[in-house]
Scaffold this motif. Structure first.
Motif, short mmCIF file in Angstrom:
data_model
loop_
_atom_site.label_atom_id
_atom_site.label_comp_id
_atom_site.label_asym_id
_atom_site.label_seq_id
_atom_site.Cartn_x
_atom_site.Cartn_y
_atom_site.Cartn_z
N LYS A 11 0.80 -1.23 0.00
CA LYS A 11 0.00 0.00 0.00
C LYS A 11 0.84 1.28 0.00
CE LYS A 11 -0.69 -0.09 4.98
NZ LYS A 11 -1.66 -0.18 6.05
N ARG A 12 2.12 1.16 0.31
CA ARG A 12 3.03 2.32 0.27
C ARG A 12 3.84 2.35 -1.01
NH1 ARG A 12 5.26 3.07 6.40
NH2 ARG A 12 3.20 3.32 7.33
N TYR A 13 3.44 1.55 -1.98
CA TYR A 13 4.07 1.48 -3.30
C TYR A 13 5.49 0.93 -3.27
CZ TYR A 13 0.02 4.26 -4.49
OH TYR A 13 -1.28 4.71 -4.64
N ASN A 14 5.81 0.11 -2.27
CA ASN A 14 7.09 -0.56 -2.22
C ASN A 14 6.99 -1.86 -3.01
OD1 ASN A 14 8.35 1.31 -0.43
ND2 ASN A 14 7.19 0.40 1.23
N ASP A 15 7.98 -2.14 -3.83
CA ASP A 15 7.99 -3.36 -4.62
C ASP A 15 8.10 -4.57 -3.69
OD1 ASP A 15 8.20 -5.24 -6.63
OD2 ASP A 15 10.24 -4.67 -7.20
N LEU A 16 7.23 -5.56 -3.88
CA LEU A 16 7.24 -6.75 -3.04
C LEU A 16 8.19 -7.82 -3.57
CD1 LEU A 16 3.42 -7.02 -2.27
CD2 LEU A 16 5.24 -6.30 -0.72
N GLY A 17 8.77 -7.62 -4.73
CA GLY A 17 9.74 -8.56 -5.27
C GLY A 17 9.13 -9.78 -5.93
N ALA A 18 7.87 -9.72 -6.28
CA ALA A 18 7.21 -10.84 -6.94
C ALA A 18 7.69 -10.95 -8.39
CB ALA A 18 5.70 -10.66 -6.92
N SER A 19 7.86 -12.17 -8.86
CA SER A 19 8.26 -12.39 -10.24
C SER A 19 7.01 -12.63 -11.07
CB SER A 19 9.18 -13.60 -10.31
OG SER A 19 9.52 -13.87 -11.64
N ILE A 20 6.59 -11.61 -11.79
CA ILE A 20 5.41 -11.70 -12.65
C ILE A 20 5.89 -11.51 -14.08
CG2 ILE A 20 3.18 -10.69 -13.20
CD1 ILE A 20 2.98 -9.93 -10.24
N PRO A 21 5.66 -12.50 -14.94
CA PRO A 21 6.19 -12.43 -16.31
C PRO A 21 5.63 -11.25 -17.11
CG PRO A 21 5.20 -14.59 -15.85
CD PRO A 21 4.91 -13.72 -14.69
N ASP A 22 6.48 -10.68 -17.95
CA ASP A 22 6.04 -9.65 -18.89
C ASP A 22 5.05 -10.27 -19.86
OD1 ASP A 22 7.95 -8.08 -17.68
OD2 ASP A 22 9.39 -8.22 -19.32
N GLY A 23 4.15 -9.48 -20.38
CA GLY A 23 3.19 -10.01 -21.33
C GLY A 23 2.17 -8.99 -21.76
#
Length: 66
Positions: A11-23
């Motif tokens: 909610k504070r716009y910090n990246d959670l480090g999740a690997s989500i493929p480009d697409g």
């Protein structure tokens, strides 16, 4: 063709480090994000949708798990 890259944020716009493929399919990206959130115990997050061509922020999708 890959059009977007995604970042999962708290909610504070910090990246959670999740690997989500480009697409190009936002629904698939949301499903990847939900799966990652379940595995990591995250209840609320935001998925940013960014253009690969311009790196501009295009959309922010709120995701909430039950």
């Amino acid at each position: 063709m890959r059009r977007y890259y995604y970042e999962l944020m708290d909610k504070r716009y910090n990246d959670l480090g999740a690997s989500i493929p480009d697409g190009s399919n936002k629904t698939t990206a949301v499903n990847h994000a939900k799966r990652w959130m379940r595995e990591n115990g995250i209840k609320n997050a935001q998925l940013s949708v960014n253009s690969l061509r311009t790196s501009n922020l295009l959309d922010v999708i709120d995701i909430e798990l039950d």
